[in-house]
Design a protein around this motif. Sequence first.
Motif, PDB file in Angstrom:
ATOM      1  N   SER A 114       0.699  -1.248   0.001  1.00 16.37           N
ATOM      2  CA  SER A 114      -0.377  -0.031   0.011  1.00 16.37           C
ATOM      3  C   SER A 114       0.914   0.979  -0.376  1.00 16.37           C
ATOM      4  N   LYS A 115       2.164   1.142   0.043  1.00 17.62           N
ATOM      5  CA  LYS A 115       3.000   2.412   0.042  1.00 17.62           C
ATOM      6  C   LYS A 115       3.367   2.753  -1.427  1.00 17.62           C
ATOM      7  N   THR A 116       2.994   1.981  -1.968  1.00 18.63           N
ATOM      8  CA  THR A 116       3.756   2.220  -3.310  1.00 18.63           C
ATOM      9  C   THR A 116       2.249   2.569  -4.515  1.00 18.63           C
ATOM     10  N   LEU A 117       1.424   1.620  -3.954  1.00 15.48           N
ATOM     11  CA  LEU A 117       0.177   0.891  -4.969  1.00 15.48           C
ATOM     12  C   LEU A 117      -0.939   0.951  -4.336  1.00 15.48           C
ATOM     13  N   PRO A 118      -2.048   1.141  -4.844  1.00 14.54           N
ATOM     14  CA  PRO A 118      -3.418   1.077  -4.877  1.00 14.54           C
ATOM     15  C   PRO A 118      -4.283   0.018  -4.107  1.00 14.54           C
ATOM     16  N   VAL A 119      -3.794  -0.956  -3.339  1.00 10.87           N
ATOM     17  CA  VAL A 119      -4.721  -2.158  -2.543  1.00 10.87           C
ATOM     18  C   VAL A 119      -5.859  -2.108  -1.867  1.00 10.87           C
ATOM     19  N   ARG A 120      -6.498  -3.437  -2.333  1.00 12.29           N
ATOM     20  CA  ARG A 120      -7.715  -3.552  -1.417  1.00 12.29           C
ATOM     21  C   ARG A 120      -7.770  -4.909  -0.509  1.00 12.29           C
ATOM     22  N   TRP A 121      -8.374  -5.313   1.055  1.00 12.57           N
ATOM     23  CA  TRP A 121      -8.653  -6.622   0.252  1.00 12.57           C
ATOM     24  C   TRP A 121     -10.075  -7.019   0.147  1.00 12.57           C
ATOM     25  N   ASP A 122     -10.105  -8.249  -0.054  1.00 14.44           N
ATOM     26  CA  ASP A 122     -11.599  -9.050  -0.709  1.00 14.44           C
ATOM     27  C   ASP A 122     -11.645 -10.133  -0.053  1.00 14.44           C
ATOM     28  N   LYS A 123     -11.988 -10.230   1.079  1.00 15.61           N
ATOM     29  CA  LYS A 123     -11.637 -11.206   2.489  1.00 15.61           C
ATOM     30  C   LYS A 123     -10.137 -11.223   2.911  1.00 15.61           C
ATOM     31  N   THR A 124     -10.184 -12.176   2.015  1.00 11.95           N
ATOM     32  CA  THR A 124      -8.802 -12.224   2.588  1.00 11.95           C
ATOM     33  C   THR A 124      -7.456 -12.852   1.577  1.00 11.95           C
ATOM     34  N   THR A 125      -8.110 -12.000   0.545  1.00  9.87           N
ATOM     35  CA  THR A 125      -7.008 -12.060  -1.115  1.00  9.87           C
ATOM     36  C   THR A 125      -7.224 -10.519  -0.728  1.00  9.87           C
ATOM     37  N   ILE A 126      -5.606  -9.991  -1.034  1.00  7.79           N
ATOM     38  CA  ILE A 126      -4.885  -9.021  -1.288  1.00  7.79           C
ATOM     39  C   ILE A 126      -4.735  -8.406  -2.921  1.00  7.79           C
ATOM     40  N   VAL A 127      -6.171  -7.653  -3.201  1.00  4.86           N
ATOM     41  CA  VAL A 127      -6.281  -7.090  -4.598  1.00  4.86           C
ATOM     42  C   VAL A 127      -5.712  -5.831  -4.962  1.00  4.86           C
ATOM     43  N   VAL A 128      -3.810  -5.035  -5.629  1.00  3.68           N
ATOM     44  CA  VAL A 128      -3.154  -5.137  -6.148  1.00  3.68           C
ATOM     45  C   VAL A 128      -3.422  -4.331  -7.589  1.00  3.68           C
ATOM     46  N   MET A 129      -4.018  -2.987  -7.634  1.00  4.52           N
ATOM     47  CA  MET A 129      -4.641  -1.992  -8.919  1.00  4.52           C
ATOM     48  C   MET A 129      -5.353  -2.251  -8.994  1.00  4.52           C
ATOM     49  N   ASN A 130      -6.171  -3.134  -8.659  1.00  5.97           N
ATOM     50  CA  ASN A 130      -7.582  -4.231  -9.235  1.00  5.97           C
ATOM     51  C   ASN A 130      -7.181  -4.793 -10.456  1.00  5.97           C
ATOM     52  N   GLU A 131      -5.793  -6.239  -9.777  1.00 10.80           N
ATOM     53  CA  GLU A 131      -6.467  -6.838 -11.131  1.00 10.80           C
ATOM     54  C   GLU A 131      -5.600  -8.180 -10.472  1.00 10.80           C
ATOM     55  N   VAL A 132      -3.867  -7.809 -10.134  1.00 11.16           N
ATOM     56  CA  VAL A 132      -3.304  -8.307  -9.412  1.00 11.16           C
ATOM     57  C   VAL A 132      -3.787  -9.309  -8.303  1.00 11.16           C
ATOM     58  N   ARG A 133      -3.865 -10.189  -7.856  1.00 13.58           N
ATOM     59  CA  ARG A 133      -4.275 -10.919  -6.576  1.00 13.58           C
ATOM     60  C   ARG A 133      -2.617 -11.804  -5.187  1.00 13.58           C
ATOM     61  N   VAL A 134      -3.173 -11.638  -4.821  1.00 12.58           N
ATOM     62  CA  VAL A 134      -2.300 -12.442  -3.592  1.00 12.58           C
ATOM     63  C   VAL A 134      -3.085 -12.563  -2.477  1.00 12.58           C
ATOM     64  N   GLY A 135      -3.053 -14.846  -2.350  1.00 13.09           N
ATOM     65  CA  GLY A 135      -3.881 -15.277  -1.840  1.00 13.09           C
ATOM     66  C   GLY A 135      -3.175 -15.687  -0.701  1.00 13.09           C
ATOM     67  N   SER A 136      -3.965 -16.617   0.555  1.00 13.30           N
ATOM     68  CA  SER A 136      -2.863 -17.286   1.344  1.00 13.30           C
ATOM     69  C   SER A 136      -2.603 -18.497   0.629  1.00 13.30           C
ATOM     70  N   PRO A 137      -1.116 -18.772   0.465  1.00 11.57           N
ATOM     71  CA  PRO A 137      -0.225 -18.080   2.194  1.00 11.57           C
ATOM     72  C   PRO A 137       0.629 -17.268   1.782  1.00 11.57           C
ATOM     73  N   TYR A 138       0.439 -16.181   0.866  1.00  9.38           N
ATOM     74  CA  TYR A 138       0.807 -15.238   0.851  1.00  9.38           C
ATOM     75  C   TYR A 138       2.210 -15.437   0.763  1.00  9.38           C
ATOM     76  N   LEU A 139       3.081 -16.388  -0.544  1.00 12.40           N
ATOM     77  CA  LEU A 139       3.842 -16.220  -0.769  1.00 12.40           C
ATOM     78  C   LEU A 139       4.048 -15.632  -2.173  1.00 12.40           C
ATOM     79  N   PRO A 140       5.636 -15.761  -2.481  1.00 10.69           N
ATOM     80  CA  PRO A 140       5.784 -15.022  -4.371  1.00 10.69           C
ATOM     81  C   PRO A 140       4.232 -15.688  -5.055  1.00 10.69           C
ATOM     82  N   GLU A 141       4.346 -17.180  -4.276  1.00 14.18           N
ATOM     83  CA  GLU A 141       4.022 -18.054  -5.088  1.00 14.18           C
ATOM     84  C   GLU A 141       2.591 -17.865  -5.438  1.00 14.18           C
TER      85      GLU A 141
END
Length: 193
Positions: A114-141
């Motif tokens: 969030s320091k450099t990109l627009p982010v929001r939570w979609d339940k337990t998934t991080i949504v970055v720039m309304n297109e990239v999603r980071v889900g559990s276990p929140y690893l680069p993979e």
Amino acid sequence: MEAQAQGEDFAVGCILSIKTTLGEEFQAQLGKLQEGVKSAAGPKRNIRLLKANYIKEFTFLGQGEDPLDVKKCFLDLNTLQSREESAIRQAEADAERIGVGVSAEAQRIFDALSKTLPVRWDKTTIVVMNEVRVGSPYLPESVSGGTPAANERVRKVANAVILHLNTEIAEEHQIMGKDGLWIVAKPSWTIDY
């Protein structure tokens, strides 16, 4: 109705020790806001408005004069209301930034992104720039979606946060082995030597 007016008159000027539902403690004096107050000479005062449902408990400390006597102070009610609305909007925005049901590591990854990109939570998934999603276990993979460049940028930030967390954990949980070597242990690890 008359009894209510007498109760209000008694309350005005009361000096209280207050504890809020958020754990904050302070002393305050009750005043009565009156519409149409424009100006009067006198010392400046800090005024704090607190909704009654945020008071967890209070103790009566004494009685004083009305601190907001119209003859002694100036209140710009429009400015006060505007500041209250702004504070409420900010608190709501801050609350949306806190993930519910996520790990501390997930929250730290969210905060770093969030320091450099627009982010929001979609339940337990991080949504970055309304297109990239980071889900559990929140690893680069766990990064998916978006353009390859956006996806790679999010992976790098997630990886950097994970490396930083691992360094902190390693520093917190270093123990000396019997042969003098440092052994890095996670809190849940059992070490036999």
